[in-house]
Design a protein around this motif. Structure first.
Motif, PDB file in Angstrom:
ATOM      1  N   LEU B  64      -5.015   2.515 -23.057  1.00 48.13           N
ATOM      2  CA  LEU B  64      -5.333   3.398 -21.254  1.00 48.13           C
ATOM      3  C   LEU B  64      -5.465   4.187 -21.465  1.00 48.13           C
ATOM      4  O   LEU B  64      -5.016   4.985 -22.189  1.00 48.13           O
ATOM      5  N   GLY B  65      -6.512   4.985 -20.834  1.00 57.37           N
ATOM      6  CA  GLY B  65      -6.714   6.818 -20.317  1.00 57.37           C
ATOM      7  C   GLY B  65      -8.384   6.997 -21.754  1.00 57.37           C
ATOM      8  O   GLY B  65      -8.659   6.701 -21.851  1.00 57.37           O
ATOM      9  N   THR B  66      -8.341   8.138 -20.938  1.00 54.23           N
ATOM     10  CA  THR B  66      -9.136   8.758 -21.235  1.00 54.23           C
ATOM     11  C   THR B  66      -9.829  10.228 -21.666  1.00 54.23           C
ATOM     12  O   THR B  66     -10.063  10.952 -21.811  1.00 54.23           O
ATOM     13  N   GLY B  67      -8.145  10.572 -22.209  1.00 48.67           N
ATOM     14  CA  GLY B  67      -8.280  11.961 -22.727  1.00 48.67           C
ATOM     15  C   GLY B  67      -7.863  12.093 -24.139  1.00 48.67           C
ATOM     16  O   GLY B  67      -8.568  11.788 -24.341  1.00 48.67           O
ATOM     17  N   TRP B  68      -6.994  13.170 -23.966  1.00 43.62           N
ATOM     18  CA  TRP B  68      -7.003  13.399 -25.544  1.00 43.62           C
ATOM     19  C   TRP B  68      -6.156  12.739 -26.395  1.00 43.62           C
ATOM     20  O   TRP B  68      -7.201  12.541 -27.596  1.00 43.62           O
ATOM     21  N   ALA B  69      -5.832  11.428 -26.503  1.00 40.33           N
ATOM     22  CA  ALA B  69      -5.238  10.923 -26.750  1.00 40.33           C
ATOM     23  C   ALA B  69      -5.648   9.842 -27.375  1.00 40.33           C
ATOM     24  O   ALA B  69      -5.811   9.639 -28.253  1.00 40.33           O
ATOM     25  N   LYS B 157     -13.459  -2.114  -2.638  1.00 38.13           N
ATOM     26  CA  LYS B 157     -11.613  -2.204  -4.331  1.00 38.13           C
ATOM     27  C   LYS B 157     -12.125  -3.454  -5.416  1.00 38.13           C
ATOM     28  O   LYS B 157     -11.755  -5.096  -5.058  1.00 38.13           O
ATOM     29  N   GLU B 158     -12.383  -3.657  -6.798  1.00 37.65           N
ATOM     30  CA  GLU B 158     -12.413  -5.128  -7.417  1.00 37.65           C
ATOM     31  C   GLU B 158     -11.213  -5.186  -8.105  1.00 37.65           C
ATOM     32  O   GLU B 158     -10.699  -3.978  -8.485  1.00 37.65           O
ATOM     33  N   GLU B 159     -10.638  -6.386  -8.320  1.00 46.71           N
ATOM     34  CA  GLU B 159      -9.471  -6.288  -9.384  1.00 46.71           C
ATOM     35  C   GLU B 159      -9.604  -7.247 -10.036  1.00 46.71           C
ATOM     36  O   GLU B 159     -10.237  -8.335  -9.835  1.00 46.71           O
ATOM     37  N   PHE B 160      -9.139  -6.944 -11.679  1.00 44.00           N
ATOM     38  CA  PHE B 160      -9.797  -7.492 -12.550  1.00 44.00           C
ATOM     39  C   PHE B 160      -8.264  -7.828 -13.445  1.00 44.00           C
ATOM     40  O   PHE B 160      -7.971  -6.514 -13.800  1.00 44.00           O
ATOM     41  N   GLU B 161      -8.243  -8.677 -14.758  1.00 38.93           N
ATOM     42  CA  GLU B 161      -7.158  -8.432 -15.874  1.00 38.93           C
ATOM     43  C   GLU B 161      -7.768  -8.388 -16.775  1.00 38.93           C
ATOM     44  O   GLU B 161      -9.082  -8.882 -17.053  1.00 38.93           O
ATOM     45  N   VAL B 162      -7.635  -7.698 -18.006  1.00 36.06           N
ATOM     46  CA  VAL B 162      -7.853  -7.378 -19.069  1.00 36.06           C
ATOM     47  C   VAL B 162      -7.146  -7.594 -20.221  1.00 36.06           C
ATOM     48  O   VAL B 162      -5.342  -7.544 -20.155  1.00 36.06           O
ATOM     49  N   ASP B 163      -6.791  -8.668 -20.670  1.00 30.38           N
ATOM     50  CA  ASP B 163      -5.743  -9.113 -22.303  1.00 30.38           C
ATOM     51  C   ASP B 163      -5.963  -8.646 -22.765  1.00 30.38           C
ATOM     52  O   ASP B 163      -6.992  -7.650 -23.523  1.00 30.38           O
ATOM     53  N   TYR B 164      -4.899  -8.450 -24.185  1.00 30.06           N
ATOM     54  CA  TYR B 164      -5.153  -7.460 -25.221  1.00 30.06           C
ATOM     55  C   TYR B 164      -4.610  -8.541 -26.656  1.00 30.06           C
ATOM     56  O   TYR B 164      -2.723  -8.881 -25.798  1.00 30.06           O
ATOM     57  N   ASP B 165      -4.456  -7.616 -27.453  1.00 35.88           N
ATOM     58  CA  ASP B 165      -3.495  -7.830 -28.258  1.00 35.88           C
ATOM     59  C   ASP B 165      -2.987  -6.971 -29.302  1.00 35.88           C
ATOM     60  O   ASP B 165      -1.717  -6.845 -28.870  1.00 35.88           O
ATOM     61  N   TYR B 166      -3.244  -5.616 -28.895  1.00 38.55           N
ATOM     62  CA  TYR B 166      -2.612  -4.681 -28.835  1.00 38.55           C
ATOM     63  C   TYR B 166      -2.678  -4.069 -27.652  1.00 38.55           C
ATOM     64  O   TYR B 166      -4.309  -3.500 -27.515  1.00 38.55           O
ATOM     65  N   LEU B 167      -2.167  -2.693 -27.311  1.00 44.67           N
ATOM     66  CA  LEU B 167      -2.054  -2.119 -25.992  1.00 44.67           C
ATOM     67  C   LEU B 167      -1.998  -0.813 -26.190  1.00 44.67           C
ATOM     68  O   LEU B 167      -0.975  -0.517 -27.016  1.00 44.67           O
ATOM     69  N   VAL B 168      -3.056   0.213 -25.914  1.00 40.96           N
ATOM     70  CA  VAL B 168      -2.246   1.925 -26.496  1.00 40.96           C
ATOM     71  C   VAL B 168      -3.015   1.967 -25.645  1.00 40.96           C
ATOM     72  O   VAL B 168      -3.853   2.385 -24.134  1.00 40.96           O
ATOM     73  N   VAL B 169      -1.258   2.665 -24.199  1.00 40.41           N
ATOM     74  CA  VAL B 169      -1.200   2.959 -23.179  1.00 40.41           C
ATOM     75  C   VAL B 169      -1.162   4.612 -23.770  1.00 40.41           C
ATOM     76  O   VAL B 169      -0.785   6.028 -24.322  1.00 40.41           O
ATOM     77  N   ALA B 170      -2.127   5.209 -23.557  1.00 41.37           N
ATOM     78  CA  ALA B 170      -2.456   6.944 -23.158  1.00 41.37           C
ATOM     79  C   ALA B 170      -2.945   7.515 -22.182  1.00 41.37           C
ATOM     80  O   ALA B 170      -4.458   7.808 -21.876  1.00 41.37           O
ATOM     81  N   ALA B 370       2.157   4.261 -27.358  1.00 41.92           N
ATOM     82  CA  ALA B 370       2.227   4.987 -26.993  1.00 41.92           C
ATOM     83  C   ALA B 370       2.333   6.363 -26.782  1.00 41.92           C
ATOM     84  O   ALA B 370       2.751   6.599 -28.141  1.00 41.92           O
ATOM     85  N   LEU B 371       0.483   6.816 -26.184  1.00 41.00           N
ATOM     86  CA  LEU B 371       0.929   8.693 -27.149  1.00 41.00           C
ATOM     87  C   LEU B 371       0.299   9.016 -25.901  1.00 41.00           C
ATOM     88  O   LEU B 371      -0.103   8.707 -25.251  1.00 41.00           O
ATOM     89  N   GLY B 372       0.507  10.420 -26.741  1.00 36.98           N
ATOM     90  CA  GLY B 372      -0.245  11.515 -25.299  1.00 36.98           C
ATOM     91  C   GLY B 372       1.393  12.260 -24.424  1.00 36.98           C
ATOM     92  O   GLY B 372       2.310  11.694 -24.461  1.00 36.98           O
TER      93      GLY B 372
END
Lengths: 580, 580
Positions: B64-69, B157-170, B370-372
């Motif tokens: 999640l995110g497209t910043g530095w982290a 607006k479109e809403e959708f779900e994305v499954d994960y095994d690992y989630l990186v919150v950034a 989680a980072l950043g």
């Protein structure tokens, strides 16, 4: 192989000229521009006579607009005896022929603009600029009413009046929607820099939305259907630029979406680029077919909703509803409300466009000039003046004249009525006398015979196209008149008047068509030049011609350098697809 | 003398290094970049494994995110056994340290951004990007809920779900308004590229509005009063950049307005740049005084209306109302609503910021990292584990140990608890054994004595600052962990566990502070580097250091080249003042 490398090598091998161009661009960023940039910038920032007290006894010139016409006027105005105020909602001049390139990032928006204050200050005159919109021209009291256009965060709208001695109306035109429902709400125009930026974001939006996993294939097809309405140079160039952007850059970043992309060009008449030579039209239509751009000619838009555009085939009357993702509307222009209101004031209420005489003065006014897209020159018909012309030639009032008796007024006629020259050219006659002789052998002419000899001349009256080239030439012409106002008042240089005594102060405006470009994408450009003959050039060669002409036409050394370096950047790195 | 010439000569004579820099920039635009650009771009556009069927058995990583982290994470991820999906409303990475430069056009917005798809494709992994906003993290069902962020013109607006095994919150943080009334409505933030573009337009708006003839002098003074709230690096740099823009460029285009311009920096604490060395703070405060930038420290903002900003002096309690034209709010950051909601889910509801362990794993979850700026590392206290540590050392269960008996666990302690090393450094002790010896001579230690020896160690626990540097290092660290996930599962390389048996899979994250820059305007920069000693550099030299470090830090060859050439352009042509 990386795309960059492919692109670079293919171009370098195919076109050695590129190497040179890059070298020029490269060298320019250092020494050359440092040196040559120094000259045009000399004094550009010098304090342009803003000292108090200098404004005494100066004639007040108010210029409305900062487009091609007014910028050309400002750049060519030299006489320091004017106090100039520019009023425009746009504090910069934009090099509009490159707008289609801005929509996809071939050139950056900032590279094609120049602050009007830099332009205004460059000739050291007394020029002030107001970022505001003129909402009323009060010809009676010689003033314009203006309203500020800054973002409301800075404060509420300011209204103010500006007095003038001379008014130069050059505020351009607005997009003509032909009152087709839904056009304003659902389509993009392509007249301003902001439009181009919005289109760029919108193209990326379409691709990003089509990338979402929840979107159906049918919806994906809709979103990636780009429709261009209008087969003029702007519409054609935008369609070509978009095609290149999609295939050269986006296809790599959105590999799964390429198959869904479709570009359609709708044109109400039977062909695109009708203002060009037929060969160019054919070449462009062929190229679009090869590129997979769908060309629907003879197709009139009836309605635009948020997801569909309805068209009617002119030949069959068939109505079709086409789902789309983005529509760019580029069909034609219409008068702005403030101009229409002004036309009513001065008795031009039944016209569609503001009319000026051949000296660019608004008909029905004394000190108001109009140029560029907001006005057309209402040429005087020879037949309207035919009696007066005859009378001028007939000094002794004989009622019948020999051909040679007209010699004195021939130059005045040719200069006053441009259609005469066009008619002579069309009929392949060497001169006016021959025209008279042709119909009358060597006999004497009375007024009826004179009329009959000139009866078809007015068929050659031509409306000037609403192009940057016309506007720029008009601006330059008017500035030259303003520079020599007093001198020509004393020694008029224009043709003799037929309706009154004396001569016109200035020679009338005469447009010189230099040629036209139509970039067709994929490094191909069609060009048509008005040399002594009509020169048509199509293909790769013209692309470089186009590059160099456009680079040299840029307003300042800054924009010239920026545009060339943008081309270089695009070459090396491709176009950027960030949504900003 | 033209400004350009003045600027160029003064710089060339004062700083011969400029000549070199320009030469580099110049050469780069041609051959050098052509060559060196080819390498990083190799495969950048290769089809990054989008073939169907490849996705079988791959672990799903959602970022999640497209910043530095996250960008740093993506650039360093090498293991092809992951299927990565990036979800972010921003389809590009922005080099944020240059945002203040974008506000005034020293650098163009497009030069500091890189499409995330280019970054994602550059290592040939299986990466997809979705332009959408995550509005809910569902840790229980291992999925995130997303909503599209494209302009509504393209569709709802479109809403959708994305499954994960690992989630990186950034996903970074949002601006903290401290709930001060009027801040959201009336001030500009400076976190996103769009913010910088808006500020640029707003500055020009203020100048254009102040140029209108109907505006009173008092109102003119208000409009041209620029207020910056927050004395951190961003606020200070923006104030300095704005000062340069006004004095180097706008003063020439708006000569009559210069006298009205005022820049004020408000800071609630007693000094600006408090995170830097004192010498830098002093230098910056002095320079601002010389430049005429008003510095109001100890001044807390109470309220912002559309025209006034109310402050309260911390020392006297005096309330003041200051009229302004534009306010830039740059005070601090707070958690995003979606993160706060997620924190409640996982039992962190009473915290202000999301907490992770030293391996960047969100506390209370199994497979979420989680980072950043959106998280902080919640360091474990030595005192919380002190019994377990003692037990590990006391293999035979004697209850009392010699200093030498700790030797086996020392490395694990040092690695697991970074505060220990900082404490040793602070106390100027060579090693851990010395710490124990210090307090206990050569005697035996029981648990109480051990506790007392380490009682002050936890005082050295430090929160990492919310900077790009920290985020980038965290991203790289996490990618390295992901690359070696299986390998380290088999052969754990981390410190031994104290609470349980075995070792940690990875070494914990350790931040390495490399230094910081604070551009102060007028070609002056303060720099502070963490070499073995603290190196502080102030003045012209650091400006070039700053230029070269920033140029080298750019994400891609494209952005590197663009930023350097923007600097060159600014040098030659000044900044553009067109309102686009």
């Amino acid at each position: 192989m990386s795309t960059f490398y492919k692109r670079a090598t293919s171009v370098f091998t195919k076109h050695p000229v590129v190497t040179k161009l890059l070298v020029v661009a490269t060298v320019s960023s250092g020494g050359v521009v440092v040196y040559s940039g120094a000259r045009p910038f000399n004094g550009a920032y010098a304090d342009a006579g803003h000292a108090a007290g200098k404004r005494v006894n100066k004639k007040k010139v108010v210029v409305l607009g900062t487009g091609w016409a007014s910028t050309s006027f400002l750049k060519n105005l030299k006489d320091p005896s004017y106090e100039v105020q520019i009023v425009s909602p746009r504090n910069y001049f934009a090099f509009t022929p490159l707008l289609p390139s801005v929509t996809v990032g071939t050139v950056e928006a900032r590279s094609i603009v120049e602050p009007v204050r830099s332009i205004a200050n460059s000739n050291g005159l007394d020029v002030e600029y107001r970022e505001a919109e003129c909402f009323k021209i009060d010809a009676e009291n010689k003033k314009v009413l203006c309203r500020s256009t800054q973002d409301s965060k800075v404060g509420k709208k300011e209204e103010f009046e500006v007095d003038y001695d001379y008014l130069v109306v050059a505020m351009g035109a607005q997009v003509n929607t032909f009152n087709i429902p839904g056009v304003v709400e659902n389509t993009h125009f392509l007249k301003e820099v902001e439009d181009a930026q919005r289109i760029r974001r919108s193209v990326i939006d379409c691709f990003e939305r089509a990338s979402l996993p929840s979107v159906s294939d049918k919806e994906r097809e809709r979103i990636l259907h780009f429709v261009v309405v209008g087969g003029g140079p702007t519409g054609v160039e935008f369609a070509a630029e978009l095609h290149d952007f999609v295939h050269e850059d986006l296809a790599k970043l959105y590999p799964t979406l390429k198959q869904y992309v479709k570009i359609t060009l709708l044109e109400a008449t039977d062909h695109i680029l009708t203002m060009f030579d037929k060969r160019i039209t054919e070449f462009a239509e062929d190229k679009f077919k090869r590129d997979g751009i769908e060309l629907k000619t003879g197709s009139v838009v009836m309605k635009v909703t948020d997801k569909d555009i309805s068209t009617k085939e002119r030949s069959t009357g068939e109505i079709q509803s086409i789902p789309y993702g983005m529509v760019v509307w580029s069909t034609g222009i219409g008068s702005r409300p403030v101009v229409l209101d002004f036309m009513k004031q001065i008795g031009q209420g039944n016209r569609r466009v503001l009319a000026t005489d051949e000296w660019l003065r608004v008909q029905g006014t004394q000190s108001i000039y109009a140029l560029g897209d907001c006005a057309t020159i209402n040429q005087r018909k020879v037949m309207d003046d035919i009696d007066k012309i005859f009378k001028k030639a007939d000094k002794k009032g004989q009622g019948s004249l020999k051909v040679d008796d007209f010699k004195e007024v021939v130059n005045d006629i040719i200069e006053r009525y441009p259609q005469v020259e066009l008619y002579l050219k069309k009929k392949q006659l060497n001169n006016f006398v021959q025209l008279l002789k042709n119909s009358q052998a060597d006999e004497e002419l009375d007024i009826e015979k004179f009329k009959s000899a000139l009866s078809e001349v007015d068929s050659q009256m031509k409306m000037l196209p609403a192009t940057a080239q016309v506007a720029a030439q008009e601006g330059k012409y008017l500035a030259t008149c303003f520079n020599r106002m007093e001198e020509c008042e004393r020694n008029p240089e224009g043709p003799g008047r037929f309706r009154e005594e004396g001569r016109h102060r200035f020679k009338p405006f005469r447009y010189k068509h230099l040629g036209q470009f139509a970039p067709l994408g994929g490094e191909q450009t069609a060009a048509q030049f008005q040399l002594p003959w009509d020169w048509v050039s199509i293909g790769h060669g013209s692309q470089w011609l186009w590059y160099s002409v456009y680079a040299s036409k840029q307003v300042s050394w800054r924009t010239r350098f920026l545009v060339v370096s943008d081309w270089g950047r695009r070459f090396i790195f491709g176009r950027d697809s960030s949504r900003i």
